[in-house]
Design an enzyme around this catalytic site. Structure first.
Site, PDB file in Angstrom:
ATOM      1  N   ARG A 171       0.755  -1.301   0.018  1.00  0.00           N
ATOM      2  CA  ARG A 171       0.042   0.018   0.213  1.00  0.00           C
ATOM      3  C   ARG A 171       0.873   1.309   0.007  1.00  0.00           C
ATOM      4  O   ARG A 171       0.516   2.187   0.633  1.00  0.00           O
ATOM      5  CB  ARG A 171      -0.673  -0.082   1.121  1.00  0.00           C
ATOM      6  CG  ARG A 171      -1.816  -1.054   1.264  1.00  0.00           C
ATOM      7  CD  ARG A 171      -2.830  -0.957   0.037  1.00  0.00           C
ATOM      8  NE  ARG A 171      -3.891  -2.305   0.412  1.00  0.00           N
ATOM      9  CZ  ARG A 171      -3.734  -3.490  -0.135  1.00  0.00           C
ATOM     10  NH1 ARG A 171      -2.611  -3.836  -0.673  1.00  0.00           N
ATOM     11  NH2 ARG A 171      -4.532  -4.387   0.235  1.00  0.00           N
ATOM     12  N   SER A 245     -10.648  -0.238   3.668  1.00  0.00           N
ATOM     13  CA  SER A 245     -10.027  -0.523   4.982  1.00  0.00           C
ATOM     14  C   SER A 245      -9.384   0.751   5.633  1.00  0.00           C
ATOM     15  O   SER A 245      -8.460   1.427   4.710  1.00  0.00           O
ATOM     16  CB  SER A 245      -8.564  -1.414   4.479  1.00  0.00           C
ATOM     17  OG  SER A 245      -9.250  -2.577   4.022  1.00  0.00           O
ATOM     18  N   GLU A 341      -4.580   3.523   6.351  1.00  0.00           N
ATOM     19  CA  GLU A 341      -4.227   3.437   5.153  1.00  0.00           C
ATOM     20  C   GLU A 341      -4.675   4.743   4.179  1.00  0.00           C
ATOM     21  O   GLU A 341      -3.782   5.038   3.123  1.00  0.00           O
ATOM     22  CB  GLU A 341      -5.079   1.986   4.456  1.00  0.00           C
ATOM     23  CG  GLU A 341      -4.684   1.753   3.174  1.00  0.00           C
ATOM     24  CD  GLU A 341      -5.482   0.441   2.859  1.00  0.00           C
ATOM     25  OE1 GLU A 341      -5.328  -0.609   3.329  1.00  0.00           O
ATOM     26  OE2 GLU A 341      -6.338   0.550   1.771  1.00  0.00           O
TER      27      GLU A 341
END
Ligand SMILES: Cc1cc2nc3c(=O)[nH]c(=O)nc-3n(C[C@H](O)[C@H](O)[C@H](O)COP(=O)(O)OP(=O)(O)OC[C@H]3O[C@@H](n4cnc5c(N)ncnc54)[C@H](O)[C@@H]3O)c2cc1C
Length: 345
Positions: A171, A245, A341
């Site tokens: 990520r 998320s 995130e």
């Protein structure tokens, strides 16, 4: 005579609520829609916009807006999809940064170029996909990446970057660090290997194989399975605001993982090849009792503890307060610092 350049599409005091999937309120002093690389360069040369700080906006599905935006918002609407090359080893396909990611994935399959099916139904635009190296169901963007084009927002120069230059991580990429807000991605090219080989290692996909009795599904079937699984698991931002998320799955040392298993044998963890282990952040949050809880108008989704949601009328500050409370309780119980995130502004 040189051809006159088209006027830039500029909005003042633009309401960003509809431009972020969390549905958080924020006003941008200036929003400019860019439809081509030439228009991005026009922005860089512009006497007002050129020197100003900029915020690049795709579909707003990985953003938490906590305040009004003073930077010039560049809303990327560069379109176009094409097959760049076909070799015995791969299809190279390209999309403009403003294309919808899921529609791009579906289109590649319809054309007979499989390889992106595990990344189906991820919200957002193509241009943002490399920024956080999107990943799902056993594949990350970097596994299918070829190159991308962008424009340096300081010099106005065109750049083309390969995977090494993008520095992809979990990520993560150079666009979250050295090039954050400095390079606007205009086009992305994906390399889809031939012959196609399905990636079916993910537990949910193995279950589907088992339940359906289809041991060798084709790419279209994998696409349909991924869409079904995602629809069942994740709240639809069109119905309840969210950014997917909210925390990354933390990676811990083998010792720390053993210690946590000793105290909580049911902890969901995935051993990694280098001896470390990835823990399911959703499990840690659920174990601290957060599922379904709220702070003001922001809450933790009732079925998926990793997803924070807007229960209606939430502001960014409420989301941040909730996120910090979760981080503290997970740290207090497990000694693990959860990292958000989405990009928090
Ligand atoms: C329900 C839901 C499920 C999700 N599931 C997943 C998942 O499975 N896997 C996953 O990885 N992510 C997932 N996400 C997160 C999100 O969809 C991805 O990060 C997506 O790539 C963000 O795209 P966007 O266009 O909305 O980006 P935005 O939110 O608009 O922007 C995100 C960041 O990228 C930058 N950016 C955007 N466009 C450009 C550009 N053209 N050039 C340079 N920088 C740019 C922005 O400045 C910002 O920093 C999910 C989100 C939601 C809401």
């Amino acid at each position: 005579m040189p051809t006159p350049r088209p006027e830039l599409s500029v909005e003042r005091r633009a309401n960003l609520r509809a431009f972020n999937t969390f549905g958080l309120p924020a006003v941008a002093s200036t929003l400019v829609r860019v439809h081509s690389e030439a228009q991005v360069k026009q922005v860089v040369d512009h006497p007002e916009f050129g020197p100003a700080p900029k915020l690049i906006l795709g579909g707003g599905s990985n953003l938490v807006l906590t305040r009004d935006v003073a930077a010039v918002v560049l809303k990327v609407e560069i379109m176009g999809r094409r097959l760049v090359a076909e070799t015995p080893e791969a299809w190279i396909v390209e999309a403009g940064a403003g294309e919808n990611w899921h529609e791009f994935v579906a289109w590649t399959l319809e054309q007979g170029w499989p390889g992106l099916e595990n990344l189906a139904l991820i919200p957002g635009r193509v241009g943002a996909a490399p920024v956080q190296n999107i990943g799902a169901y056993g594949i990350e963007l970097k596994d299918r990446f070829d190159t991308l084009d962008g424009v340096d927002l300081i010099t106005g120069r065109s750049v083309t970057l390969n995977a090494a230059q993008c520095a992809f991580g979990y990520r993560d990429s150079v666009f979250k660090h050295a090039l954050a807000g400095k390079t606007l991605i205009t086009r992305v090219r994906m390399r889809l290997p031939r012959p196609w080989q399905g990636v079916l290692g993910y537990l949910d996909l193995q279950r589907r194989q088992h339940d359906s009795g289809i041991s060798a599904p084709d790419a279209r079937t994998v696409f349909d399975w991924v869409c079904d699984i995602r629809r069942a698991k994740l709240p639809d931002p069109a119905l309840i605001g969210n950014a997917g998320s909210f925390f990354k799955n933390p990676v811990v040392s083998a010792e720390q993982c053993r210690d946590i298993i000793g105290r909580d044998p049911s902890v969901v963890h995935y051993p990694l090849p280098d001896g470390t282990a990835k823990l399911a952040a959703g499990w840690l949050i659920d174990a601290c009792g957060w599922k379904g809880k709220s702070v003001g108008h922001a809450g933790v989704h009732d079925r998926q503890a990793l997803v924070l949601v807007n229960r209606g009328g939430a502001i960014g500050a409420e989301v941040l307060t909730l996120a910090r409370a979760i981080q503290e309780s997970v740290y207090g119980r497990f000694g693990i610092r959860l990292e958000p995130e989405p990009v928090i502004l």
